[in-house]
Design a protein around this motif. Structure first.
Motif, PDB file in Angstrom:
ATOM      1  N   SER A  83      17.811 -26.466   5.632  1.00  0.00           N
ATOM      2  CA  SER A  83      17.777 -27.500   6.656  1.00  0.00           C
ATOM      3  C   SER A  83      16.895 -28.650   6.179  1.00  0.00           C
ATOM      4  CB  SER A  83      17.208 -26.929   7.957  1.00  0.00           C
ATOM      5  OG  SER A  83      18.019 -25.899   8.453  1.00  0.00           O
ATOM      6  N   ARG A  84      17.396 -29.858   6.296  1.00  0.00           N
ATOM      7  CA  ARG A  84      16.653 -31.045   5.882  1.00  0.00           C
ATOM      8  C   ARG A  84      15.974 -31.650   7.113  1.00  0.00           C
ATOM      9  NH1 ARG A  84      18.616 -33.445   0.817  1.00  0.00           N
ATOM     10  NH2 ARG A  84      17.782 -35.411   1.597  1.00  0.00           N
ATOM     11  N   THR A  85      14.648 -31.712   7.086  1.00  0.00           N
ATOM     12  CA  THR A  85      13.900 -32.245   8.221  1.00  0.00           C
ATOM     13  C   THR A  85      12.951 -33.364   7.810  1.00  0.00           C
ATOM     14  OG1 THR A  85      12.183 -30.554   7.978  1.00  0.00           O
ATOM     15  CG2 THR A  85      14.029 -30.047   9.446  1.00  0.00           C
ATOM     16  N   ASP A  86      13.168 -33.924   6.634  1.00  0.00           N
ATOM     17  CA  ASP A  86      12.347 -35.040   6.151  1.00  0.00           C
ATOM     18  C   ASP A  86      12.961 -36.342   6.651  1.00  0.00           C
ATOM     19  OD1 ASP A  86      10.859 -36.917   4.807  1.00  0.00           O
ATOM     20  OD2 ASP A  86      11.540 -36.334   2.805  1.00  0.00           O
ATOM     21  N   GLU A  87      12.387 -36.894   7.713  1.00  0.00           N
ATOM     22  CA  GLU A  87      12.975 -38.085   8.322  1.00  0.00           C
ATOM     23  C   GLU A  87      12.840 -39.322   7.456  1.00  0.00           C
ATOM     24  OE1 GLU A  87      11.275 -38.303  12.231  1.00  0.00           O
ATOM     25  OE2 GLU A  87      12.744 -36.888  13.042  1.00  0.00           O
ATOM     26  N   SER A  88      11.993 -39.269   6.440  1.00  0.00           N
ATOM     27  CA  SER A  88      11.868 -40.426   5.538  1.00  0.00           C
ATOM     28  C   SER A  88      13.041 -40.506   4.557  1.00  0.00           C
ATOM     29  CB  SER A  88      10.552 -40.347   4.762  1.00  0.00           C
ATOM     30  OG  SER A  88      10.575 -39.297   3.805  1.00  0.00           O
ATOM     31  N   HIS A  89      13.820 -39.424   4.453  1.00  0.00           N
ATOM     32  CA  HIS A  89      14.957 -39.398   3.535  1.00  0.00           C
ATOM     33  C   HIS A  89      16.155 -38.750   4.235  1.00  0.00           C
ATOM     34  CE1 HIS A  89      11.986 -40.493   0.563  1.00  0.00           C
ATOM     35  NE2 HIS A  89      12.947 -40.681  -0.314  1.00  0.00           N
ATOM     36  N   PRO A  90      16.824 -39.515   5.117  1.00  0.00           N
ATOM     37  CA  PRO A  90      17.999 -38.965   5.813  1.00  0.00           C
ATOM     38  C   PRO A  90      19.135 -38.712   4.838  1.00  0.00           C
ATOM     39  CG  PRO A  90      17.725 -41.311   6.276  1.00  0.00           C
ATOM     40  CD  PRO A  90      16.515 -40.891   5.486  1.00  0.00           C
ATOM     41  N   PRO A  91      20.153 -37.918   5.255  1.00  0.00           N
ATOM     42  CA  PRO A  91      20.369 -37.433   6.618  1.00  0.00           C
ATOM     43  C   PRO A  91      19.480 -36.240   6.959  1.00  0.00           C
ATOM     44  CG  PRO A  91      22.097 -36.616   5.190  1.00  0.00           C
ATOM     45  CD  PRO A  91      21.264 -37.543   4.347  1.00  0.00           C
ATOM     46  N   VAL A  92      19.177 -36.127   8.247  1.00  0.00           N
ATOM     47  CA  VAL A  92      18.390 -35.016   8.767  1.00  0.00           C
ATOM     48  C   VAL A  92      19.341 -34.025   9.434  1.00  0.00           C
ATOM     49  CG1 VAL A  92      16.611 -34.356  10.434  1.00  0.00           C
ATOM     50  CG2 VAL A  92      16.345 -36.449   9.082  1.00  0.00           C
ATOM     51  N   THR A  93      19.114 -32.746   9.205  1.00  0.00           N
ATOM     52  CA  THR A  93      19.958 -31.706   9.795  1.00  0.00           C
ATOM     53  C   THR A  93      19.909 -31.777  11.320  1.00  0.00           C
ATOM     54  OG1 THR A  93      19.577 -30.256   7.906  1.00  0.00           O
ATOM     55  CG2 THR A  93      20.374 -29.229   9.922  1.00  0.00           C
ATOM     56  N   ARG A  94      21.081 -31.754  11.938  1.00  0.00           N
ATOM     57  CA  ARG A  94      21.172 -31.697  13.397  1.00  0.00           C
ATOM     58  C   ARG A  94      21.487 -30.261  13.804  1.00  0.00           C
ATOM     59  NH1 ARG A  94      18.335 -36.026  14.245  1.00  0.00           N
ATOM     60  NH2 ARG A  94      19.188 -37.859  13.173  1.00  0.00           N
ATOM     61  N   PHE A  95      20.754 -29.740  14.771  1.00  0.00           N
ATOM     62  CA  PHE A  95      20.882 -28.338  15.151  1.00  0.00           C
ATOM     63  C   PHE A  95      21.695 -28.194  16.424  1.00  0.00           C
ATOM     64  CE2 PHE A  95      17.023 -28.657  12.655  1.00  0.00           C
ATOM     65  CZ  PHE A  95      17.133 -27.571  11.798  1.00  0.00           C
TER      66      PHE A  95
END
Length: 388
Positions: A202-214
């Motif tokens: 899961s990608r949760t680094d908002e400085s480098h989108p895309p961010v995983t949506r749950f």
């Protein structure tokens, strides 16, 4: 001729001593080799994870881990501690080169001294404020999670085999020149896990989108260690009682010969802290139902320490994600004041949360990782905060 890759079986064999060191080729146990679809979206990963806390205070939290990505030719890892409200961590990455199975990244080394019994974690002197030498000794037999498999449209996209084992850490951690000793009389109570297979991150680094949506989700990953037994479970629900995945068991002392007891169902009533940045558990209870028809109520109370897993690049941190090729050898350090609001916003929710557990007056200690995503029909009070 074009190779045809077959899906592995969904059942795991027993955990073997050979499963502890690096060198798996599929998510199957060492006794049951199989092929895996490596084009389904997962990254083949082998991982070591460790955590420990001082009991009963729970205000010092240690964390460490190592990831091995053979398809990418990369190994990365971290080691750190939270003490007096500040989290320190070393992070490193290297290319595998001619030493693919050497579990060393610069000054950091993880040694499997004796499979399933004794590991060593060492961070030698380096440019950070941190060094450590810790010996892990298993207290209980492993808690087996088996295989967690995800398929989409007939394609295997993730399949991870994992076991958890609880024990104690002795040795020392040095921060800013001050050494904290943990001997046999005051060890860090903790756990380790060992996992391998195709893994979706899961990608949760908002400085480098895309961010995983749950999607609507509750997940709870708990390790509770008592004097006579250890309880571990992993629960994922899309709604209360609507289980997507549940696995867990109670295990007993190393070498005791006592068979483990499997958890078949988990009920929960969680009390959340009034934290403005993260979903943290303040207390509550789990009712554990076992396959033999018995049940246990496990009450919990949060201890003060936290160790945020951004230190280990879980979800990514400022553009660095697990398995990234950072060159022949790359090292960095972090120092996070956990009282700072901007730091806390960036670190989000995923953390080791030390807990005191109580089952019928028997006290134990351990950790929880957990959260709830928007749309889950319970615990609305924290769903505006990041789930991971």
């Amino acid at each position: 001729m074009e190779a045809r890759l077959m899906f592995p079986a969904k059942e795991a064999g027993p955990i073997l001593d050979a499963d502890d060191p690096l060198g798996h080729q599929t998510a199957q146990r060492a006794a049951r080799p199989a092929f895996a679809d490596v084009e389904g979206g997962g990254i083949f990963t082998e991982r070591f994870w460790y955590m420990g806390t001082n009991a009963p205070a729970g205000d010092i939290v240690f964390g460490a881990g190592l990831g091995y990505y053979p398809n990418r030719g990369v190994m990365d890892g971290y080691a750190g501690v939270t003490i007096e409200g500040v989290q320190y961590a070393f992070r490193g990455s290297r290319r595998l080169g001619a030493a693919p199975f050497e579990t060393r990244i610069g000054p950091m080394t993880i040694d499997v001294v004796r499979s399933m019994r004794w590991h060593r974690i060492e961070l030698a002197a380096n440019d950070s404020a941190l060094a450590m030498h810790l010996e892990y000794t298993a207290a209980f037999e492993p808690n087996d999670e088996g295989l967690d498999t995800l398929e989409k449209e007939g394609r295997l996209v993730s399949q991870v085999s994992r076991f958890v084992q609880m024990g104690h850490f002795t040795g020392w951690i040095e921060v800013n020149g001050r050494r904290h000793e943990f001997g046999s009389g005051n060890p860090l109570w903790g756990a380790r896990d060992r996992s391998w297979g195709l893994r979706l991150e899961s990608r949760t680094d908002e400085s480098h989108p895309p961010v995983t949506r749950f999607r609507p989700l509750l997940f709870m990953w708990a390790c509770a260690q008592f004097e006579q037994s250890a309880i571990h479970f992993f629960l994922k629900e899309s709604a209360p009682g609507v289980v997507r995945f549940v696995v867990g068991d109670e295990t007993f002392a190393v070498g005791s010969g006592t068979a483990s007891r499997k958890v078949s169902r988990v009920e929960h009533d969680i009390e959340w802290s009034a934290d403005p940045y993260s979903q943290f558990i303040a207390g509550g209870r789990f009712v554990l139902h076992f396959e033999d028809g018995t049940q246990k109520t496990m009450r919990m109370r949060a201890l003060p320490g936290k160790f945020f897993l951004k230190a280990g690049l879980y979800g990514g941190y400022r553009g660095w994600f697990q398995g990234d090729d950072k060159g022949p050898l790359h090292m960095s350090q972090v120092r996070w004041d956990l009282a700072d609001p901007e730091t806390r916003r960036e670190l989000r929710t995923l953390a080791e949360q030390p807990m005191e557990f109580d089952v019928d007056g028997r006290l134990g200690f351990g950790t929880i990782q957990g959260g709830v995503a928007a749309g889950y029909s319970k615990y609305h009070e924290v769903q505006h905060l990041p789930v991971m």
